[in-house]
Design a protein around this motif. Structure first.
Motif, short mmCIF file in Angstrom:
data_model
loop_
_atom_site.label_atom_id
_atom_site.label_comp_id
_atom_site.label_asym_id
_atom_site.label_seq_id
_atom_site.Cartn_x
_atom_site.Cartn_y
_atom_site.Cartn_z
N GLY A 89 -2.61 -2.41 6.17
CA GLY A 89 -3.14 -1.70 5.01
C GLY A 89 -3.18 -2.53 3.75
O GLY A 89 -3.37 -1.98 2.65
N LYS A 94 -8.83 -3.93 3.28
CA LYS A 94 -9.25 -2.53 3.18
C LYS A 94 -10.72 -2.35 3.57
O LYS A 94 -11.12 -1.29 4.06
N TRP A 97 -11.02 -1.56 7.34
CA TRP A 97 -10.12 -0.54 7.87
C TRP A 97 -10.70 0.17 9.08
O TRP A 97 -10.00 0.38 10.08
N ALA A 126 0.93 0.25 6.45
CA ALA A 126 0.14 1.19 7.27
C ALA A 126 1.03 1.96 8.24
O ALA A 126 0.57 2.37 9.30
#
Length: 243
Positions: A89, A94, A97, A126
């Protein structure tokens, strides 16, 4: 000594590291970051029965290597260990993702279909989505959360889910890492280094540096080093029996 998460193929001279592991009798889970790296990494351990090679697709590389998932599926019947896999994360990833989630989910689905695997799982920034994804695929196998850095509540969720943990000297050098390790079930802990990525005293951690984690755990638990070393050894045997 047990190093249950190490990137043997990424050292400048991996053959020298393997020879030293053999000489010292170190048990190693050699994780890979891409399916295409598996064959060459497994070859490093051809004459080293205490070195096991895991089949991985690192979340930080998924957006570049998701095309290797069919290769992952073809190789999966040959392995008992999957790693490194999971989610990352971090802000620098990002934008990728959805690729990460899709790949991690697919890897867990493949592992379920194959009857379950032992999984070395990355969960940096995450933890909750990793745990939720694992919970949705209970047949994928036994997850071992590598260098877990979530919250105490997320740790409790991981314990309830049946996760194990691999922790190294770099993690135990920080207050947060020690606090999390103190809450982990002692019978579900293995030592690791995450070498050569993890650094110790300004150099890349080596597999035998996992002994530093044993020393740190002894201090944390208020136990002798031999007793902690024995506990980690028992844990590894129990993991092997769970296969």
């Amino acid at each position: 000594m047990i190093d249950f998460h190490c990137h043997l193929d990424l050292y400048p001279d991996p053959h020298a590291v393997v020879r030293e592991c053999v000489a010292r009798g170190v048990y190693v889970l050699s994780v890979t970051t891409t399916p295409s790296a598996w064959a060459g990494t497994a070859a490093l351990a051809r004459d080293a029965p205490r070195i096991l090679t895991a089949l991985g697709l690192h979340p930080q590389l998924v957006h570049e290597r998701k095309g290797e998932l069919p290769l992952f599926e073809r190789l999966l019947p040959e392995v008992r260990y999957v790693g490194e896999t999971g989610l990352d994360g971090g802000p620098e990833y990002k934008h990728h993702w959805q690729d990460q989630v899709a790949a991690f989910t697919r890897i867990l689905e493949m592992s379920e279909h194959a009857g379950g695997r032992i999984l070395s799982v990355h969960s940096r920034r995450a933890a909750r989505p990793v745990l939720d994804t694992l919970a949705a695929h209970p047949g994928a196998g036994l997850p071992i959360l590598h260098w877990f850095s979530g919250t105490p509540r997320e740790l409790a969720q991981a314990v309830e889910l049946g996760c194990w943990f691999s922790i190294g000297p770099a993690m135990l050098a920080g207050e947060k890492g020690r606090a999390l390790a103190a809450r982990m079930p002692r019978d579900r802990i293995l030592t690791e280094t995450d070498g050569p990525f993890a650094q110790l005293d300004g150099r890349a951690a080596l597999p035998w540096d996992a002994e530093q984690a044993v020393v740190a755990l002894a201090e944390l638990w208020g136990e002798s080093v031999p007793k902690v070393r024995a506990q980690i050894g028992v844990n590894l045997r129990h993991l092997a029996e769970a296969r």
